[in-house]
Design a protein around this motif. Structure first.
Motif, PDB file in Angstrom:
ATOM      1  N   UNK A  75       0.872  -1.183   0.000  1.00  0.00           N
ATOM      2  CA  UNK A  75       0.000   0.000   0.000  1.00  0.00           C
ATOM      3  C   UNK A  75       0.905   1.227   0.000  1.00  0.00           C
ATOM      4  N   UNK A  76       0.731   2.104  -0.958  1.00  0.00           N
ATOM      5  CA  UNK A  76       1.522   3.338  -1.044  1.00  0.00           C
ATOM      6  C   UNK A  76       3.022   3.028  -0.933  1.00  0.00           C
ATOM      7  N   UNK A  77       3.443   1.969  -1.584  1.00  0.00           N
ATOM      8  CA  UNK A  77       4.842   1.517  -1.623  1.00  0.00           C
ATOM      9  C   UNK A  77       5.404   1.113  -0.262  1.00  0.00           C
ATOM     10  N   UNK A  78       4.552   0.725   0.657  1.00  0.00           N
ATOM     11  CA  UNK A  78       5.015   0.300   1.976  1.00  0.00           C
ATOM     12  C   UNK A  78       4.037  -0.703   2.579  1.00  0.00           C
ATOM     13  N   UNK A  79       4.248  -1.025   3.844  1.00  0.00           N
ATOM     14  CA  UNK A  79       3.397  -1.993   4.541  1.00  0.00           C
ATOM     15  C   UNK A  79       2.025  -1.414   4.858  1.00  0.00           C
ATOM     16  N   UNK A  80       0.970  -2.201   4.731  1.00  0.00           N
ATOM     17  CA  UNK A  80      -0.314  -1.786   5.282  1.00  0.00           C
ATOM     18  C   UNK A  80      -0.187  -1.654   6.810  1.00  0.00           C
ATOM     19  N   UNK A  81      -1.002  -0.824   7.439  1.00  0.00           N
ATOM     20  CA  UNK A  81      -0.914  -0.657   8.898  1.00  0.00           C
ATOM     21  C   UNK A  81      -0.987  -1.987   9.667  1.00  0.00           C
ATOM     22  N   UNK A  82      -1.817  -2.916   9.222  1.00  0.00           N
ATOM     23  CA  UNK A  82      -1.934  -4.205   9.914  1.00  0.00           C
ATOM     24  C   UNK A  82      -0.623  -4.984   9.867  1.00  0.00           C
ATOM     25  N   UNK A  83       0.072  -4.927   8.753  1.00  0.00           N
ATOM     26  CA  UNK A  83       1.354  -5.631   8.630  1.00  0.00           C
ATOM     27  C   UNK A  83       2.407  -4.947   9.499  1.00  0.00           C
ATOM     28  N   UNK A  84       2.405  -3.641   9.521  1.00  0.00           N
ATOM     29  CA  UNK A  84       3.348  -2.909  10.378  1.00  0.00           C
ATOM     30  C   UNK A  84       3.149  -3.340  11.843  1.00  0.00           C
ATOM     31  N   UNK A  85       1.909  -3.499  12.262  1.00  0.00           N
ATOM     32  CA  UNK A  85       1.618  -3.966  13.631  1.00  0.00           C
ATOM     33  C   UNK A  85       2.090  -5.403  13.829  1.00  0.00           C
TER      34      UNK A  85
END
Length: 132
Positions: A75-85
């Motif tokens: 998402x937007x060239x980075x991790x989705x918030x759930x993956x970051x968590x």
């Protein structure tokens, strides 16, 4: 091996299913309890990802000593918030990431967090042969 996935549209779930069937393992959903349907929520999702936000998530916990395959969209060239968590709970050097995107790539710094990274781009989305 433990197989986890996060999916907004169902594409990551399908890739995870194919990997799970080939390796005879269960797949485990990472759930952020958000409805990301529609254009407005799509834009919100991209904004949250680009701000590197995290969300509360639910998933089946695992022993930290297991190798993990993690399937998720970019998402937007980075991790989705759930993956970051999700990544906060694990040693990322034991995670093989399978990342789906339309055209962009994960930046090198984030790629280097993982044991291995497979990027699946474009319309013809198939799991990496090495995981089948």
């Amino acid at each position: 091996m433990k197989l986890y996935y996060f999916s907004r549209s169902g594409e990551s779930e399908e890739i995870a299913r194919l990997i799970a069937e080939s390796n005879h393992v269960e797949m485990h959903r990472i759930d952020d309890k958000k409805n990301w349907d529609g254009k407005i929520n799509f834009l919100k999702a991209g904004a949250m990802a680009s701000k590197r936000e995290q969300l509360p998530i639910e998933y089946q916990k695992s022993c930290n000593d297991e190798d993990i395959v993690l399937v998720f969209p970019l998402w937007a060239s980075t991790f989705p918030p759930a993956i970051r968590s999700f990544l906060q709970d694990f040693d990322t050097t034991k995670i093989t990431a399978v990342i789906l995107s339309a055209a962009t790539s994960l930046n090198v710094k984030e790629m280097n967090l993982f044991l291995k990274v497979y990027e699946i781009k474009g319309k013809d989305k198939k799991p990496p042969e090495e995981l089948l």
